[in-house]
Design an enzyme around this catalytic site. Structure first.
Site, PDB file in Angstrom:
ATOM      1  N   VAL A  92       0.919  -2.928   4.510  1.00  0.00           N
ATOM      2  CA  VAL A  92       1.858  -2.211   3.641  1.00  0.00           C
ATOM      3  C   VAL A  92       3.047  -1.653   4.422  1.00  0.00           C
ATOM      4  CG1 VAL A  92       2.123  -0.255   2.034  1.00  0.00           C
ATOM      5  CG2 VAL A  92       0.044  -1.639   1.983  1.00  0.00           C
ATOM      6  N   CYS A  93       2.787  -1.131   5.601  1.00  0.00           N
ATOM      7  CA  CYS A  93       3.824  -0.429   6.371  1.00  0.00           C
ATOM      8  C   CYS A  93       5.110  -1.235   6.591  1.00  0.00           C
ATOM      9  CB  CYS A  93       3.259   0.065   7.697  1.00  0.00           C
ATOM     10  SG  CYS A  93       1.902   1.240   7.484  1.00  0.00           S
TER      11      CYS A  93
END
Length: 182
Positions: free
Chosen positions: A51-52
């Site tokens: 996600v980051c």
């Protein structure tokens, strides 16, 4: 998580300093570098995750818009400069260079000062803090580590905070229907 984050609104930004990745270079930055400037600090939990990078790429894509509005961006995680450097060099994940500062908060001092450190894991929650040009915190948002945020939603929040003026709460009011330029 401590209750600190909820007590930050309207308070002076905690003083902070640390090593940052800036366009491939290792540099020391601090809150003093952003005095007199609106700025956004955003935390993400870890390098080399799923996600980051979507958030970091999203903030990078909007960097020009933030700067056009007079707002500086600073990313942060508890990973090292060397981890940032290796990860950001991967052009499959990051097709464009990451040019805004990303703090390497390895000693957790910055994350802890803002109350966004997930102490039991030694990583930061996904947090966003907007600081005005007087050094006063105007907005705080925090998500669990598994829940991403949309950088495109942070930009209008900056614009609304700026429109309200740094004299808030006695300054102008900004309604939910406010749009930039109104």
């Amino acid at each position: 998580m401590s209750d600190t984050i909820f007590n930050l609104i309207g308070q002076p930004e905690p003083e902070w300093q640390g090593v940052a990745y800036i366009n491939g270079d290792q540099k020391h930055i601090s809150s003093k570098d952003f005095e007199g400037k609106w700025h956004v600090l955003y935390w993400y939990p870890l390098d080399f995750t799923f996600v980051c990078p979507t958030e970091i790429v999203g903030f990078q894509k909007l960097l020009g818009d933030f700067r056009d509005d007079g707002v500086e961006l600073i990313g942060a995680s508890t990973d090292s400069f060397f981890s940032h450097n290796a990860w950001f060099a991967d052009r499959e994940i990051f097709p464009e260079a990451i040019t805004h500062p990303v703090l390497a908060d390895t000693n957790h001092s910055v994350s802890r000062a803002f109350g966004v450190l997930k102490e039991d894991a030694g990583i930061a929650f996904r947090a966003t803090v907007i600081v005005d040009d007087k050094g006063i915190i105007r907005s705080v948002s925090i998500n669990d580590t598994e829940v991403g945020r949309s950088p495109a939603e942070v930009l209008p929040r900056c614009r609304r905070s700026r429109a309200a003026g740094s004299a808030a709460p006695t300054g102008p009011r900004v309604t939910t229907s406010w749009v930039s330029g109104s």
